[in-house]
Design an enzyme around this catalytic site. Structure first.
Site, short mmCIF file in Angstrom:
data_model
loop_
_atom_site.label_atom_id
_atom_site.label_comp_id
_atom_site.label_asym_id
_atom_site.label_seq_id
_atom_site.Cartn_x
_atom_site.Cartn_y
_atom_site.Cartn_z
N GLU A 194 -10.27 30.50 -34.03
CA GLU A 194 -10.25 29.13 -34.53
C GLU A 194 -10.99 29.07 -35.87
O GLU A 194 -12.23 28.92 -35.89
CB GLU A 194 -10.94 28.20 -33.53
CG GLU A 194 -10.28 28.15 -32.18
CD GLU A 194 -10.54 26.83 -31.48
OE1 GLU A 194 -9.58 26.16 -31.12
OE2 GLU A 194 -11.72 26.45 -31.33
N HIS A 232 -17.46 27.75 -28.80
CA HIS A 232 -16.67 26.89 -29.71
C HIS A 232 -17.50 26.64 -30.96
O HIS A 232 -18.71 26.48 -30.89
CB HIS A 232 -16.30 25.57 -29.02
CG HIS A 232 -15.29 24.79 -29.79
ND1 HIS A 232 -15.61 24.05 -30.89
CD2 HIS A 232 -13.95 24.66 -29.63
CE1 HIS A 232 -14.51 23.49 -31.38
NE2 HIS A 232 -13.49 23.83 -30.62
N GLY A 273 -6.90 20.95 -29.69
CA GLY A 273 -7.84 19.84 -29.60
C GLY A 273 -7.10 18.51 -29.64
O GLY A 273 -6.57 18.03 -28.64
N GLY A 274 -7.04 17.92 -30.83
CA GLY A 274 -6.50 16.55 -30.97
C GLY A 274 -5.15 16.35 -30.32
O GLY A 274 -4.93 15.34 -29.63
N GLU A 311 -17.97 24.12 -32.66
CA GLU A 311 -18.77 22.89 -32.63
C GLU A 311 -20.07 23.13 -31.87
O GLU A 311 -21.12 22.58 -32.22
CB GLU A 311 -17.94 21.75 -32.02
CG GLU A 311 -16.86 21.29 -33.01
CD GLU A 311 -15.62 20.67 -32.38
OE1 GLU A 311 -15.64 20.35 -31.18
OE2 GLU A 311 -14.63 20.51 -33.12
N ASN A 365 -8.29 21.32 -25.26
CA ASN A 365 -9.74 21.09 -25.33
C ASN A 365 -9.93 19.61 -25.64
O ASN A 365 -9.73 19.19 -26.78
CB ASN A 365 -10.35 21.97 -26.42
CG ASN A 365 -11.81 21.65 -26.68
OD1 ASN A 365 -12.45 20.95 -25.89
ND2 ASN A 365 -12.36 22.16 -27.77
N TRP A 366 -10.31 18.87 -24.61
CA TRP A 366 -10.40 17.41 -24.78
C TRP A 366 -11.73 16.99 -25.43
O TRP A 366 -11.95 15.82 -25.68
CB TRP A 366 -10.20 16.71 -23.43
CG TRP A 366 -8.79 16.89 -22.89
CD1 TRP A 366 -7.74 17.49 -23.53
CD2 TRP A 366 -8.29 16.48 -21.61
NE1 TRP A 366 -6.62 17.45 -22.72
CE2 TRP A 366 -6.93 16.85 -21.54
CE3 TRP A 366 -8.88 15.83 -20.50
CZ2 TRP A 366 -6.14 16.58 -20.42
CZ3 TRP A 366 -8.08 15.57 -19.37
CH2 TRP A 366 -6.74 15.94 -19.35
N LYS A 367 -12.60 17.93 -25.62
CA LYS A 367 -13.90 17.67 -26.28
C LYS A 367 -14.62 16.49 -25.62
O LYS A 367 -14.46 16.26 -24.43
CB LYS A 367 -13.68 17.46 -27.78
CG LYS A 367 -12.84 18.56 -28.42
CD LYS A 367 -12.92 18.55 -29.92
CE LYS A 367 -11.98 19.59 -30.47
NZ LYS A 367 -12.18 19.86 -31.87
N SER A 380 -5.79 22.59 -35.52
CA SER A 380 -4.75 21.64 -35.92
C SER A 380 -3.34 22.07 -35.49
O SER A 380 -2.37 21.87 -36.21
CB SER A 380 -4.80 21.41 -37.44
OG SER A 380 -6.05 20.81 -37.79
N GLY A 439 -9.62 20.19 -36.35
CA GLY A 439 -9.71 18.73 -36.47
C GLY A 439 -9.53 18.23 -37.90
O GLY A 439 -9.77 17.06 -38.18
C1 PEP Z 1 -10.45 22.85 -31.06
O1 PEP Z 1 -11.43 22.17 -31.24
O2 PEP Z 1 -10.48 23.77 -30.24
C2 PEP Z 1 -9.25 22.55 -31.84
C3 PEP Z 1 -8.41 23.52 -32.04
O3 PEP Z 1 -9.14 21.29 -32.37
P1 PEP Z 1 -7.90 20.69 -33.19
O4 PEP Z 1 -6.62 21.13 -32.50
O5 PEP Z 1 -8.08 19.19 -33.13
O6 PEP Z 1 -7.99 21.23 -34.57
#
Ligand code: PEP
Length: 258
Positions: free
Chosen positions: A173, A98, A238-239, A100, A10-12, A217, A179
């Site tokens: 999640e 999601h 994500g990251g 967010e 997920n590149w957001k 994470s 994040g």
């Molecule tokens: C996400 O936003 O779906 C996610 C899992 O982010 P991160 O891996 O950065 O925690």
């Protein structure tokens, strides 16, 4: 039952089309190192979808997805994205619900459910996100909150992805792990994924076919122990998906079915 793990990036709201295309290219170059039997997908931001999908189109091991869609097929919804457009671009997946988006756009379970149903009807596989806040976990409400989200956010008559054409993927999640660098313990993830599977079993006959991803994470350092858990069928990343090396390392850590 054996489920093909899915590692989804997920590149957001990161990267422009050029950088997104370059990242997709770098991931494609590393795909031969990832065992067959691990499915992979990347979800760039909407303006980057065309560039990324053009880059990966011929490599059927890497699929593309969007980060959101509208519940309506078309119409007066300025700034939103239709599933028909996503399908025409070549998306296989769309993330819905999601945390967010639930937070930034006040998306309710009913909204998420409507989006997931529209995506599914259009032939896309929705990746439906659920997860509790830290306050809810500390209050001992995590499993109840997530069960309610699963019941409220999945389309009616849902099937696991890969069966009956197009089904659904569920991503657990925990909001406090996204994040933040704080990852849920394998024991907590295991317990929650078992609880989600039990909730799904009350909703459908083929709950064992639904892929349950963990997200929050995930990094190369913690991927193997999380992905080894029985009811963890992949990761939403994500990251760590913003660097080809770390994304590929996570994919290589996935347990394979064959
Ligand atoms: C996400 O936003 O779906 C996610 C899992 O982010 P991160 O891996 O950065 O925690």
């Amino acid at each position: 039952m054996a489920r093909t793990p899915l590692i989804c990036g997920n590149w957001k709201m990161n990267l422009g089309p050029h950088a997104a295309r370059d990242l997709a290219r770098a991931i494609v170059h590393g795909l031969p190192e990832v065992p067959f039997g691990v499915a992979m997908a990347v979800c760039p931001s909407t303006p980057c979808l065309q560039a990324v999908l053009d880059e990966i189109r011929v490599f059927d091991r890497l699929e593309g997805g969007a980060q959101d869609c509208h519940a309506a097929l078309s119409g007066a919804h300025t700034g939103d994205t239709s599933v028909e457009a996503l399908r025409e671009l070549g998306c296989a997946y769309v993330i819905v619900g999601h945390s967010e988006r639930r937070a930034d756009h006040a998306e309710s379970d009913a909204t998420v459910k409507a989006k997931a149903a529209t995506a599914q009807a259009a032939g896309l596989t929705p990746i439906v996100c659920v997860g509790e806040t830290l306050a809810q976990r500390e209050a001992g409400e995590a499993e109840a909150v997530v069960a309610a989200q699963v019941k409220g956010s999945l389309p009616d008559g849902v099937a696991g992805d890969g069966v009956e054409g197009h089904g659904v993927v569920v991503a657990y999640e925990p909001v406090w792990a996204i994040g933040t660098g704080k990852v849920a313990s394998p024991a907590d993830v295991d317990a929650m994924h078992r609880a989600i599977r039990a909730t799904l079993a009350g909703m459908m006959a083929d709950a064992d076919k639904v892929r349950l991803l963990y997200g929050g994470s995930v990094k190369p350092e913690n991927a193997a122990e999380l992905l080894a858990l029985d009811d963890v069928d992949g990761a939403l990343v994500g990251g760590a998906s913003l660097k080809a090396d770390s994304f590929l390392a996570i994919a290589k850590a996935a347990k394979t079915t064959g």
